[in-house]
Design a protein around this motif. Structure first.
Motif, short mmCIF file in Angstrom:
data_model
loop_
_atom_site.label_atom_id
_atom_site.label_comp_id
_atom_site.label_asym_id
_atom_site.label_seq_id
_atom_site.Cartn_x
_atom_site.Cartn_y
_atom_site.Cartn_z
N LEU B 228 0.84 -1.20 0.00
CA LEU B 228 0.00 0.00 0.00
C LEU B 228 0.88 1.25 0.00
CD1 LEU B 228 -2.68 -1.08 2.66
CD2 LEU B 228 -3.04 -0.84 0.19
N ALA B 229 1.97 1.20 0.77
CA ALA B 229 2.87 2.34 0.85
C ALA B 229 3.50 2.64 -0.50
CB ALA B 229 3.95 2.07 1.91
N VAL B 230 3.94 1.57 -1.18
CA VAL B 230 4.56 1.74 -2.50
C VAL B 230 3.57 2.34 -3.48
CG1 VAL B 230 5.47 0.48 -4.49
CG2 VAL B 230 6.30 -0.06 -2.19
N ASN B 231 2.32 1.84 -3.46
CA ASN B 231 1.29 2.37 -4.36
C ASN B 231 1.02 3.84 -4.08
OD1 ASN B 231 1.05 -0.09 -5.55
ND2 ASN B 231 -0.80 -0.69 -4.41
N GLN B 232 0.91 4.18 -2.79
CA GLN B 232 0.62 5.56 -2.40
C GLN B 232 1.70 6.51 -2.92
OE1 GLN B 232 0.99 6.40 1.79
NE2 GLN B 232 -0.71 7.87 1.79
N ARG B 233 2.94 6.04 -2.81
CA ARG B 233 4.08 6.84 -3.23
C ARG B 233 4.11 6.95 -4.77
NH1 ARG B 233 9.24 8.36 -0.88
NH2 ARG B 233 8.75 7.76 1.25
N ASP B 234 3.89 5.82 -5.42
CA ASP B 234 3.91 5.82 -6.89
C ASP B 234 2.84 6.74 -7.46
OD1 ASP B 234 5.98 4.07 -6.86
OD2 ASP B 234 4.83 2.29 -7.45
N ASP B 235 1.70 6.78 -6.78
CA ASP B 235 0.58 7.59 -7.29
C ASP B 235 0.68 9.05 -6.86
OD1 ASP B 235 -0.29 5.28 -8.42
OD2 ASP B 235 -1.95 4.93 -7.03
N GLY B 236 1.72 9.39 -6.10
CA GLY B 236 1.92 10.80 -5.71
C GLY B 236 0.80 11.34 -4.84
N LEU B 237 0.24 10.48 -3.98
CA LEU B 237 -0.92 10.91 -3.19
C LEU B 237 -0.52 11.73 -1.96
CD1 LEU B 237 -3.11 7.66 -3.33
CD2 LEU B 237 -3.25 9.71 -4.76
N LYS B 238 0.71 11.51 -1.47
CA LYS B 238 1.13 12.16 -0.22
C LYS B 238 2.38 13.00 -0.46
CE LYS B 238 2.04 10.96 4.64
NZ LYS B 238 0.77 11.42 5.24
N VAL B 239 2.32 14.26 -0.03
CA VAL B 239 3.46 15.17 -0.13
C VAL B 239 3.75 15.73 1.26
CG1 VAL B 239 4.32 17.33 -1.13
CG2 VAL B 239 2.83 15.84 -2.47
N GLU B 240 5.01 15.73 1.65
CA GLU B 240 5.36 16.24 2.98
C GLU B 240 6.37 17.38 2.89
OE1 GLU B 240 4.81 12.22 5.73
OE2 GLU B 240 6.81 12.77 5.04
N LEU B 241 6.25 18.33 3.83
CA LEU B 241 7.32 19.28 4.05
C LEU B 241 8.12 18.76 5.24
CD1 LEU B 241 5.62 22.77 3.57
CD2 LEU B 241 6.33 21.06 1.88
N VAL B 242 9.41 18.58 4.99
CA VAL B 242 10.26 17.86 5.93
C VAL B 242 11.35 18.80 6.45
CG1 VAL B 242 11.99 16.02 6.03
CG2 VAL B 242 9.80 15.63 4.85
N VAL B 243 11.53 18.81 7.77
CA VAL B 243 12.56 19.63 8.39
C VAL B 243 13.63 18.71 8.98
CG1 VAL B 243 13.03 21.25 10.29
CG2 VAL B 243 10.97 21.52 8.89
N ARG B 244 14.89 19.03 8.71
CA ARG B 244 15.97 18.18 9.22
C ARG B 244 16.36 18.60 10.63
NH1 ARG B 244 18.42 14.52 5.94
NH2 ARG B 244 17.67 14.57 3.79
#
Lengths: 316, 316
Positions: B228-244
């Protein structure tokens, strides 16, 4: 053989039950609260939140400068919950948390049970957390050790959970409480309770919210609980400001509660005063949803039409 | 026979674990957060809350005028939780609630077990409530039926629970999330996600908080979850702003998350668009504690010394 089946829906509701139902429906119809399918758990609209925010701001303006501000999430340590002995006195109100720590095989079993319409809670285990029953409970462990004179003053705000499903919108299962807590010797804690009750009386008067001040007791569970309640009342430990949401149909709804705990939390969390005695504590709690409901009941469901002086106090 | 006992405390911590521990200790030493005895459950001091309140105010100022404001308590209907299928995908993060509905005799048994040091959870039963895992979940049932064009826009804020105990202060078990939700046809929901991600990028830039924008996936459980995770990523469904927060020691911490749910909630709660199709939904969530931690890590633990422009944005 014939048996008589009593249809529970045909039982005549009491006038108080009707009043609860009617007030609840008015709040839903006005779009101030939203039904979530569980008694006592509501969604809140902007208009309702504006009143709660206004009350919160008013209480902040009343806060003494020496108060320490602390905020806690709606869950706290099970270890702290155990130490408060809440489970002894109020088991019927408590909410514990469970979590799933199993593996893929366990999860497969859980989902199979669920697919068959069976309970899946058996795959969950007690968590290290419990729902907070009163805003001040997470405060006390932070004061383990010695509090110096004149004791600690804390301003705390948080979501509380109490399992008492009801049609009465003033009896929510999940609600916000703002509390002013004092930890110190018996004199300062009792004085704190009395001073804050007086401040609360002033605030309610300014908000033109008619109230009565009454000695009260906590809803201790069971037969032993009835004795504890009588003692608490006889010793004058609990004082409430009560608003009559439903006229003479009941004794009113407590919107502010001032409590002297004596050594209860001091003993539980090893808090001592400068002279080495077990610390006393007291708190005065403001039920924010109940105050908002009291204002809505008194001044009407549209706060734009409330008395100007009241709106000004609440920055509405 | 001799057995070798491995002392778990002697295992060398990784550089990332050390960084978590150090940041946590800095926050506790600065008096911004308080240890409650449970990993990921913290008390918050005035200074920390001021930052959270500032972020909340900033997001309110960014809110479009057509947004409907909804607030929910930290527990919601089990029935709603069931409908979201969260238990299928994220059982390891969920928190269920249990309550006691027994009588005096049951309570006596519970207390006797407890006095002997035995578990007393067996006297508690599943409640009608579950802890809210994402601020937007209680929203969807309110939209059962038809949403008209151009769909619903909701501003929601609430406490979320996720059972992932960690030393990392950015991985709290109980935290606040502000979300902007859209329910409507596929185009408007995707546009909502993209617009809010752009707005969030602007806000973080104004707050001088360095971030990266990255495609992401939810932490689905188990082997099926990995697919499910791979599919979600492949389909571009989730975008995050990430702070290091921890430099190059990990891939960073998501502080904002934009998600297209497609028909997931529309199907679960029977929401349709004007043309009769199953409604899509999308949300962009701001993790308030994580944003505050990102700012503290970037600008220092004393916000009085933060850049003036940043303080002004947050009314600090």
């Amino acid at each position: 053989m014939t048996t008589t089946v009593v249809d529970p829906t045909s039982v005549e509701p009491t006038p108080l039950e009707l009043a609860h139902k009617q007030f609840r429906q008015e709040l839903l119809d006005a779009g101030l609260l939203f039904d979530t399918g569980v008694a006592g758990v509501y969604g809140r609209a902007a208009g309702f939140e504006a009143i709660v925010d206004g009350l919160d701001g008013l209480l902040t303006s009343m806060r003494p400068t020496n108060a320490r501000v602390l905020r806690f999430p709606p869950v706290f340590a099970r270890q702290t919950f155990e130490a408060t002995e809440y489970i002894s006195s109020f088991p019927h109100l408590a909410g514990t948390v469970q979590t799933f720590t199993g593996d893929t095989a366990d999860h497969r079993e859980l989902l199979a049970a669920r697919a068959e319409g069976r309970d899946w809670d058996g795959w969950f285990d007690p968590a290290q957390t419990v729902l907070v029953p009163a805003a001040c409970h997470p405060v006390y462990p932070l004061y383990a050790g010695t509090v110096n004179n004149p004791g600690a003053v804390v301003d705390v705000h948080g979501y509380c959970f109490r399992h008492e499903p009801s049609v009465d919108p003033a009896r929510m299962q999940s609600f916000r409480m703002r509390e002013f807590v004092r930890i110190g010797d018996p004199d300062v804690t009792e004085q704190h309770r009395d001073e804050w009750i007086a401040r609360a009386q002033g605030a309610l008067t300014d908000l033109r919210l008619p109230f009565e001040t009454a000695g009260a007791n906590d809803p201790f569970f069971g037969r032993v609980g009835r004795l504890l309640a009588v003692n608490q009342r006889d010793d004058g430990l609990k004082v409430e400001l009560v608003v009559r949401l439903y006229g003479d149909l009941d004794d009113g709804t407590a919107v502010v509660s001032g409590n002297c705990h004596r050594e209860h939390f001091g003993e539980a969390f090893a808090i001592t005063t400068a002279d080495g005695a077990v610390a006393h504590s007291a708190c005065v709690g403001f039920g924010l949803e109940r105050l908002a409901l009291g204002l809505l009941r008194t001044h009407g469901l549209d706060f734009a039409r409330w008395p100007e002086a009241v709106r000004k106090r609440l920055s509405l």
